[in-house]
Design an enzyme around this catalytic site. Structure first.
Site, PDB file in Angstrom:
ATOM      1  CG  ASN A   1      -6.578  -1.120   1.143  1.00 49.95           C
ATOM      2  OD1 ASN A   1      -5.905  -0.686   0.207  1.00 49.95           O
ATOM      3  ND2 ASN A   1      -6.052  -1.561   2.261  1.00 49.95           N
TER       4      ASN A   1
ATOM      5  CB  CYS B   1      -0.968  -0.009   1.179  1.00 49.41           C
ATOM      6  SG  CYS B   1      -2.034  -1.443   1.178  1.00 49.41           S
TER       7      CYS B   1
ATOM      8  CG  HIS C   1      -3.232   3.334   2.132  1.00 48.89           C
ATOM      9  ND1 HIS C   1      -3.734   2.925   0.910  1.00 48.89           N
ATOM     10  CD2 HIS C   1      -3.259   2.240   2.939  1.00 48.89           C
ATOM     11  CE1 HIS C   1      -4.049   1.648   0.985  1.00 48.89           C
ATOM     12  NE2 HIS C   1      -3.778   1.206   2.200  1.00 48.89           N
TER      13      HIS C   1
HETATM   14  N1  COA Z   1     -18.543  -9.604   9.088  1.00 52.15           N
HETATM   15  C1  COA Z   1     -18.992  -9.960  10.286  1.00 52.15           C
HETATM   16  N2  COA Z   1     -18.200 -10.298  11.300  1.00 52.15           N
HETATM   17  C2  COA Z   1     -16.872 -10.280  11.081  1.00 52.15           C
HETATM   18  C3  COA Z   1     -16.324  -9.926   9.839  1.00 52.15           C
HETATM   19  C4  COA Z   1     -17.219  -9.585   8.817  1.00 52.15           C
HETATM   20  N3  COA Z   1     -16.808  -9.234   7.591  1.00 52.15           N
HETATM   21  N4  COA Z   1     -14.993 -10.012   9.925  1.00 52.15           N
HETATM   22  C5  COA Z   1     -14.697 -10.384  11.172  1.00 52.15           C
HETATM   23  N5  COA Z   1     -15.827 -10.551  11.875  1.00 52.15           N
HETATM   24  C6  COA Z   1     -15.982 -10.974  13.260  1.00 52.15           C
HETATM   25  C7  COA Z   1     -14.768 -11.685  13.767  1.00 52.15           C
HETATM   26  O1  COA Z   1     -14.832 -13.048  13.411  1.00 52.15           O
HETATM   27  C8  COA Z   1     -14.899 -11.478  15.254  1.00 52.15           C
HETATM   28  O2  COA Z   1     -15.830 -12.403  15.758  1.00 52.15           O
HETATM   29  P1  COA Z   1     -15.561 -13.162  17.139  1.00 52.15           P
HETATM   30  O3  COA Z   1     -15.470 -12.059  18.171  1.00 52.15           O
HETATM   31  O4  COA Z   1     -16.750 -14.022  17.251  1.00 52.15           O
HETATM   32  O5  COA Z   1     -14.275 -13.875  16.925  1.00 52.15           O
HETATM   33  C9  COA Z   1     -15.536 -10.085  15.362  1.00 52.15           C
HETATM   34  O6  COA Z   1     -16.099  -9.817  14.076  1.00 52.15           O
HETATM   35  C10 COA Z   1     -14.571  -8.980  15.716  1.00 52.15           C
HETATM   36  O7  COA Z   1     -13.395  -9.144  14.975  1.00 52.15           O
HETATM   37  P2  COA Z   1     -12.181  -8.183  15.122  1.00 52.15           P
HETATM   38  O8  COA Z   1     -11.089  -8.683  14.245  1.00 52.15           O
HETATM   39  O9  COA Z   1     -11.890  -7.910  16.541  1.00 52.15           O
HETATM   40  O10 COA Z   1     -12.804  -6.862  14.507  1.00 52.15           O
HETATM   41  P3  COA Z   1     -12.125  -5.464  14.361  1.00 52.15           P
HETATM   42  O11 COA Z   1     -12.932  -4.462  15.061  1.00 52.15           O
HETATM   43  O12 COA Z   1     -10.656  -5.495  14.639  1.00 52.15           O
HETATM   44  O13 COA Z   1     -12.279  -5.202  12.812  1.00 52.15           O
HETATM   45  C11 COA Z   1     -10.955  -5.189  10.825  1.00 52.15           C
HETATM   46  C12 COA Z   1     -11.641  -6.037  11.869  1.00 52.15           C
HETATM   47  C13 COA Z   1     -10.272  -6.117   9.833  1.00 52.15           C
HETATM   48  C14 COA Z   1     -12.013  -4.379  10.108  1.00 52.15           C
HETATM   49  C15 COA Z   1      -9.944  -4.239  11.510  1.00 52.15           C
HETATM   50  O14 COA Z   1      -9.105  -4.975  12.368  1.00 52.15           O
HETATM   51  C16 COA Z   1      -9.108  -3.477  10.564  1.00 52.15           C
HETATM   52  O15 COA Z   1      -9.603  -2.614   9.860  1.00 52.15           O
HETATM   53  N6  COA Z   1      -7.796  -3.738  10.520  1.00 52.15           N
HETATM   54  C17 COA Z   1      -6.885  -3.084   9.591  1.00 52.15           C
HETATM   55  C18 COA Z   1      -6.979  -3.769   8.277  1.00 52.15           C
HETATM   56  C19 COA Z   1      -6.363  -2.985   7.170  1.00 52.15           C
HETATM   57  O16 COA Z   1      -6.767  -1.872   6.900  1.00 52.15           O
HETATM   58  N7  COA Z   1      -5.376  -3.560   6.467  1.00 52.15           N
HETATM   59  C20 COA Z   1      -4.721  -2.978   5.386  1.00 52.15           C
HETATM   60  C21 COA Z   1      -3.703  -2.005   5.863  1.00 52.15           C
HETATM   61  S1  COA Z   1      -2.858  -1.324   4.553  1.00 52.15           S
END
Ligand code: COA
Length: 326
Positions: free
Chosen positions: A283, A113, A253
């Site tokens: 993204n 990215c 980004h």
């Molecule tokens: N729909 C529904 N539930 C989902 C899901 C989806 N698409 N994806 C994950 N979940 C669930 C998980 O399984 C978890 O369930 P559990 O508690 O039963 O295990 C719950 O939602 C919470 O997951 P968590 O990973 O704690 O959520 P979060 O608040 O951290 O959000 C992201 C997840 C991926 C959105 C977040 O971590 C994020 O944005 N990270 C950065 C990713 C990114 O931008 N990467 C590129 C960088 S360049």
């Protein structure tokens, strides 16, 4: 003083729109979950017969047209991508022949990215060193082809698209003022594509383990992204004796709305100066910044002399910033 000035911008987004509601139909997720956690409502998906080079070529043609530069005038094409047409050669070579940039060198930069800012940095340095006069810098990706569409933790985040800028050597104070690049490979497995290359070679077993797909530990990546982008943004301002008050447009980004709002807040740019389009495109990795820049430019949001801050974080980890006087 010779500077590398952005004289044209262009972007291209595939026609097909995939909304959160579309994803709800085949994955255990919801529009509400995706929007509240990421700010994303929809993303674009490349057509089956579209390759990353096709997206990049269309974005480049638009940038060249705006700059009034003919392809044969280009000295170099530098392209940030992690989803090129082939493992090698560089997709920039495909774009080179598509455009008819017969006098140009061409290479890809693999910085995920941060790829566009890394590419911009290499191009601006080459111009400032007096080794090139006109360079095309591209960010282009088809990330949806390396996502596991059964993994709700990752696939909901990504989309396809391309953006490009033309850099030209000019005398004066307008152009790229600084770039700062960083990397930390010690945690690369928090965000990467394991296969297929020389470490994990193509095999039936590796495919069964889904090694061909992008892997990510979302929670960890979130924290490092906010910290790193904040540091890179501050570094760019400090290096130019500026503060956030000097910035006319912040183009971060577009990973996810929560990340970019957290960074904007820490940089005191949490207002209309921060450009946001992650809601519409998700993204697109190396393509987010040049797409956002082109949208802002064509909407008339940038005027001569404006200070623009670019700031990115991605797999590697890599992170980078650039400060530009328009
Ligand atoms: N729909 C529904 N539930 C989902 C899901 C989806 N698409 N994806 C994950 N979940 C669930 C998980 O399984 C978890 O369930 P559990 O508690 O039963 O295990 C719950 O939602 C919470 O997951 P968590 O990973 O704690 O959520 P979060 O608040 O951290 O959000 C992201 C997840 C991926 C959105 C977040 O971590 C994020 O944005 N990270 C950065 C990713 C990114 O931008 N990467 C590129 C960088 S360049």
């Amino acid at each position: 003083m010779i500077r590398a000035r952005i004289t044209g911008t262009g972007s291209y987004l595939p026609e097909k729109v995939l909304t959160n509601f579309d994803i709800e139909k085949f994955l255990d997720t919801s529009d509400e979950w995706i929007r509240t956690r990421t700010g994303i409502s929809e993303r674009r998906i490349a057509a089956d017969d579209e390759n990353t080079s096709d997206l990049a070529t269309k974005a480049s043609e638009r940038a060249l047209e705006m700059a009034g530069v003919r392809p044969e005038e280009l000295d170099l094409i530098v392209m940030g991508t992690i989803t090129g047409d082939y493992p090698w050669p560089a997709t920039a070579c495909v774009v080179q022949v598509n455009l008819g940039a017969v006098n140009s060198g061409a290479y890809d930069v693999s910085a995920a990215c941060s790829g566009f800012i890394y590419a911009l940095s290499a191009a601006a340095d080459r111009i400032q060193a007096g080794n090139a006069k006109k360079i095309l810098v591209i960010g282009a990706e088809i990330l949806t082809r390396i996502c596991d569409w059964k993994d709700r933790n990752t696939c909901i985040l990504f989309g396809d698209g391309a953006g490009a800028v033309v850099l030209e050597a000019v005398e004066g104070e307008n152009g790229v003022l600084s770039t700062h690049l960083h990397a930390d490979g010690s945690q690369l497995e928090l965000l990467y594509q394991p296969g297929f290359s020389t470490k994990i070679v193509l095999s039936v077993e590796a495919i069964e383990r889904k090694e061909q797909y992008l892997k990510m530990e979302g929670n960890e990546v979130f924290k490092v992204a906010v910290r790193s982008m904040t540091e890179a943004g501050k570094e760019a301002l400090a290096a130019n004796n500026m503060t956030s008050a000097d910035v006319s447009l912040f183009v971060p980004h577009q990973a996810n709305l929560r990340i970019l709002e957290a960074v904007a807040k820490r940089l005191k740019l949490m207002d209309e100066r921060t450009y946001i389009n992650v809601d519409r495109f998700g993204n697109t990795s190396g393509a987010t910044i040049p797409i956002a820049l082109d949208e802002a430019n064509r909407a008339g949001r940038i005027k001569e002399g404006d200070i623009l801050l670019f700031d990115a974080f991605g797999g590697g980890f890599t992170w980078a910033s650039a400060l530009v006087r328009w």
